[in-house]
Design a protein around this motif. Structure first.
Motif: not given
Lengths: 403, 403
Positions: A49-75
């Protein structure tokens, strides 16, 4: 070793972050001096909370979630696209190419990477060289897999050119049949960085004696001004059998995603994937997408983060040294490892009293080497003011309990 | 067992989801019949784009991320608040209370839970009873930890009241020194559900012989109409030493979060946490927040999901049975385990040809029991129409290759 003995060795109550499970024993009877007020500081891990996660990480994660099955079931070793990006950026950072297909695996945290790396190189009876002090899990992992620990003392309060293992001790250990050498560089808990000469010598010895290397470089990005970091994998003597481990949990504050990366020998990476398949399948699919921001931060962001940590480091060193407390200067990372004078209470009780009486949580040195019962570790990736005030409370507490 | 042998047993190329790593061998020379067009279907795991994650999960995760440090750095066994909620809902589902403080741990997927449960009960020389067929990792885990597998055949094509282990065989195994019995119920890969009588008998025997039970109930929510599920932990004979495993990766399509839950004996849970501390620390902190939606879905959502799967099941059974292919009726879960007639090619090649020639990916039966070389598994949590069309292509392929 039966199961009871095996798990006795895996105690976690003193592990960073587990303090909540230590009972609320009454410490009143042991107290000397008064309660010290102030903002409680938990130095057992970084404060994101003092040194926050890298900017843009939340958005990158959300794009991953939106990719659906291909992102959930990787190698099991992780998404090929994400491995590609990470491999090329880590190759640039470490100064040697990485084949994204065969030489890299994504893991649940660097802890996951360490577990897999030691699980693939240590089995019943394997001799493994472990630095003392070093990250507490290294010892536990070797023991869990049935290996035998060959301890090597770390020189960390010496001249910069001498930091690291005593090379004669290390060679003796290799001669005596050590098959694996695991170490963190920068060292956890001291922040010591092995100089180029040591790195090359370790590589040469590993080659000569056929020893596999597991190099935990978790903190290698958080390097202070004037310091140089040497990547063992880029050494001309680097052995074939080696794994380098990194991850975005510390400097970049992405610990909540549990992401780590191991890269190196294709044979070992292949085994690590086989083991991961029965351990946890893969690093959580959506979380892998957060790696898009890693080594890809906004301009100047990392440098600013380093500068801010350097200022905290310098202020804490001043507080401890003014009080006469011996503390080596961390060259990288966010750990201080001060040495206490003789006290009227043992280390374990002092650490408990620090928490109870002064609102300060630290990790006892015995977590990093069984004999280090006069040292403690602080992760100073904290709110600057609160950290300095807490360090001053530690100094007062030392005064209360000095023998 | 040396490391090479140990990892030979951990092959993953036939594991579900790993098909991408099998080389693109030229199958032309082995082909009989023509290419069969249609939407490719990967039956090796569920399709979460067809059956999407529980509504509200993204939002629950985002709230977790916003909570910052407290959500990123939970206890190793998981956030106390989240454990509280999950424990009370799982207690209601399974018919017996769960102490959230001492009897439950969050893990990276149910795979993580299985790994920890077997890691805490199996060591060198431990005899472990394993059902055949059953989830492929059960065997591999026992072997990895140095245990000895005592195989118990699963009766799954018999009368409903007889489904499960032959109790005489099981008791003989217990008499011969088995210390752990691990099984999935509903069974993966057959969808068989153990009847009440069997569950009570297993509990009684485990008590009598001091055998620890690891019961993988991953699919126990996806129960078809007319079926009854009996939770072993709620049996009056349930032994002290037992772990139940569940998770939201399948029915609820949350696999991309890697979340699982193990609950049961405090001694075992405590050990599992110790092991988790060196394996991966914890289930990813932010992801734990997604459990808020688990057993907390919108009204009617789960029932609709069950109904949709039941319709696919019935249509696939019709396709296979019309073609004369022997297939037991799954009572729960989303797996079919059809048995092939004699073919002109071996199972491994047939499975490869199915993928190459007909765009259909299935998992060979040998993953679930070494001798099951005429069966294959389909996860029919897929787009309904595509799944039926793919099943029809399988039937055509069987025609092409029938001996």
């Amino acid at each position: 070793m039966n199961l009871e003995q095996k798990f006795e060795l895996l105690g976690v109550n003193n592990a960073p972050g587990q303090e909540v499970r230590i009972g609320t024993t009454d410490f009143e009877h042991a107290m000397q001096g008064e309660y010290l007020g102030g903002v409680p500081v938990d130095f057992s891990h970084g404060n994101i909370d003092a040194f926050k996660p890298t900017p843009g990480t939340l958005e990158a994660w959300q794009r991953g979630f939106q990719r659906g099955g291909q992102q959930a079931y990787t190698e099991y070793r992780g998404s090929a696209v994400i491995r590609d990006g990470v491999a090329s950026r880590l190759a640039e950072f470490t100064g040697r190419v990485i084949d994204a297909t065969d030489e890299l695996i994504l893991t649940p945290g660097t802890q996951g990477a360490l577990f897999l790396a030691l699980g693939t190189t240590v089995t019943t009876g394997t001799k493994a060289a472990v630095m003392e002090p070093d990250y507490f899990a290294n010892r536990k992992l070797v023991q869990f897999f049935g290996g035998e620990i060959v301890p090597i003392p770390l020189q960390y309060q010496s001249q910069a050119s001498d930091v690291g293992p005593d090379m004669q001790r290390l060679e003796d250990a290799f001669k005596q049949g050590v098959k694996v050498f695991v170490f963190s560089n920068p060292n956890n808990p001291t922040g010591a960085v092995y100089p180029q000469g040591k790195i090359n010598a370790i590589a040469r010895l590993a080659n000569q004696y056929g020893v596999a290397l597991v190099v935990d470089q978790l903190y290698s990005r958080l390097l202070y001004s004037g310091e140089t970091y040497c990547h063992l994998r880029a050494s001309e003597h680097a052995p074939e059998s080696m794994i380098t481990i990194m991850g975005p949990s510390k400097t970049e504050s992405l610990s909540g995603f549990r992401l780590g990366v191991a890269f190196g020998s294709p044979t070992l990476i292949e085994r690590m994937e086989r083991l991961q398949a029965i351990v946890s399948l893969r690093a959580a699919g959506y979380n892998q997408a957060a790696l898009e921001t890693w080594f890809n931060e906004p301009d100047g962001w990392i440098q600013q983060r380093i500068n801010e940590h350097e200022k905290i480091r310098d202020d804490l060193l001043t507080v401890f040294r003014n009080a006469g407390t011996l503390t080596a200067t961390p060259q990288a990372g966010s750990y201080l490892f001060p040495q206490l004078p003789e006290l009227t209470v043992d280390l374990q009780l002092f650490v408990s009293l620090l928490r109870h009486q002064a609102g300060v949580t630290v990790t006892p040195g015995t977590e990093f080497a069984p004999a280090m019962n006069s040292c403690f570790r602080l992760n100073y990736s904290q709110d600057h003011k609160a950290a300095v005030a807490a360090a001053e409370r530690i100094v007062q507490m030392v005064d209360f309990y000095k023998a």
